[in-house]
Design an enzyme around this catalytic site. Structure first.
Site: not given
Lengths: 300, 300
Positions: A88, A92, A102, A137
């Protein structure tokens, strides 16, 4: 196969940290190994006060134990013992012109033979740029398309729905992809292929973020932009603590709090009823925080 | 009687704001009136950058409407329409030597004749002083004892259980009192007497906090103490967003987000696995964040 998955995820953590250190050029990850009484443990890597990254966490864990009543309710399962491993990440950045990012890949297995993979990547720009959102994307679509062309549209919509701050009626950012409960039973892929998809995604992660870092790092920063960044970080906190199922489940089920809350920003602000100026980049950003935006076309 | 309760709560908001302005000596509350489509509205008062108060919110609301399915589930009730009014306060001071404070009084009524009062006050010192915690609890006990001697022990325990950050295994601060679902049916008091108890508590609030402000305001502040304050504010955020039933219910049931999140600090920090130095005042504070402490005796 669980040993292989665990060891590859551990290597993935190392790879991502070493790449991020190269791109940052200053910050170094500190490793913190931990174990839990009920079985297993992890390594939580944190970087603070880098050149580009203000606070970053890259966590690996591999835990096992008895399936508790809470888990049974949540998972609707009949298994008695479980194994779970994953990586995970939340980063920042210092600059409001570099987005928060993330990523997560995870594997879950029960003693009754059931297993699944889950994961995702999503991007939270403090200032939305249609061009940069499209670059992000495009890369995700490319990775998805290489295994199954239905993945990108399905997982993109899933991210829109998941990374949504209901009480603000805003998405967390420009989305990305999100998937859960993926096994050979409900995809076109074998277990090995789903696992490889997760690894491909994980290995691409540092380069995906490198692009965003490079594009934002030289932009000058005003005080008002810093203030806006801190307010957007407040929203990030709200999403993670109020809505993120992973965070909530972890905190109530006795997960390791410091590893779960690695996602928290170093500093966040709140201001009563803050409204951005009309026709400002801040207002533009707010107006883009909607589900269902076709970032691929919009960035052209 | 609902009109009386509503108008007295509104006056209470005005009284508290005017007293806090006097004690602060610099900050002024800004009023924000709002209404909601489903019925009713409120006035949200905020003060920022005062002499002693960095960010303070004093919110009044009086809302009514149909009992939704969500509420039915949550309340276990058969009523069809409801009325709710209350005053809620959270104050974040500039100095780490002045505690964060919270107060709430509220009244809820259903068309089937059911009603109840709820409320509470709790104190969250960044640095715990046994003497100051005792002063706070003594005043609460005095107010409770004036109506029913069982109130303080019952409501003090209730606060310990309610203001508890499960995932940190810490109380939010030195507690206070908390009560809910109080009506003539389950207390020694009439409806008027419970209402008066709420008003007495509310009117005492500014003076209770004045004592804490006076005691802390002249203490010098180091950078390390500021940092600690910001980390403790992070915990305050965690409690409110993860555990506080009022906040969670409000956010998922379509309450007014800006009024609900008035409780957020202006700035909060997070640091991975921060551990205070041995035998420091920070460590002393952490060690006191336990349920069941008898603050009255400990402060002697």
């Amino acid at each position: 196969m669980r040993e292989l998955i665990q060891s590859e995820f551990k290597k993935l953590q190392e790879f991502i940290c070493s790449q991020l250190e190269i791109f940052d050029g200053q910050g170094k990850f500190q490793m913190d190994d931990w174990s839990r009484e009920e079985g297993g443990g992890g390594r939580t890597n944190t970087l603070v006060n880098g050149r580009l990254i203000e606070k970053g966490g890259v966590a690996f864990s591999a835990v096992h134990g008895a399936v508790t009543d809470d888990m049974k309710k949540q998972l609707g399962t009949t298994g008695n013992s479980f194994f779970a491993t994953g990586v995970s990440i939340v980063l920042h950045p210092n600059s409001p012109h570099i987005p928060i990012i993330h990523m997560n890949v995870r594997y879950f297995e029960l003693d009754n033979g059931t297993y699944w993979f889950g994961g995702g990547i999503d991007l939270t720009p403090h200032y939305i740029s249609l061009k940069r959102a499209a670059l992000f994307h495009e890369k995700l679509k490319e990775i998805c398309d290489s295994v199954d062309e239905s993945f990108y549209p399905t997982f993109k919509k899933w991210a829109d729905d998941y990374f949504f701050i209901g009480h603000r009626n805003e998405t967390r950012g420009v989305g990305g992809i999100f998937f859960d409960h993926q096994s050979h039973a409900n995809t076109s892929l074998s277990k090995e292929q789903i696992f490889n998809f997760c690894l491909t995604l994980g290995k691409a992660f540092p380069f995906i973020y490198q692009t965003q870092m490079e594009l934002g790092k030289d932009e000058s920063v005003t005080e008002d932009q810093k203030k806006w960044q801190m307010l957007r970080r407040g929203r990030y906190v709200e999403f993670n603590l109020v809505h993120d199922r992973g965070t909530k489940f972890g905190l109530v089920s006795g997960g390791r709090t410091e590893s779960i809350l690695l996602s928290m920003p170093p500093v966040a602000n709140w201001e009563y009823d803050f409204k951005p100026e009309k026709h400002s980049p801040e207002e533009f950003t707010i107006n883009q925080l909607k589900k269902g935006i076709d970032w691929l076309s919009n960035g052209k």
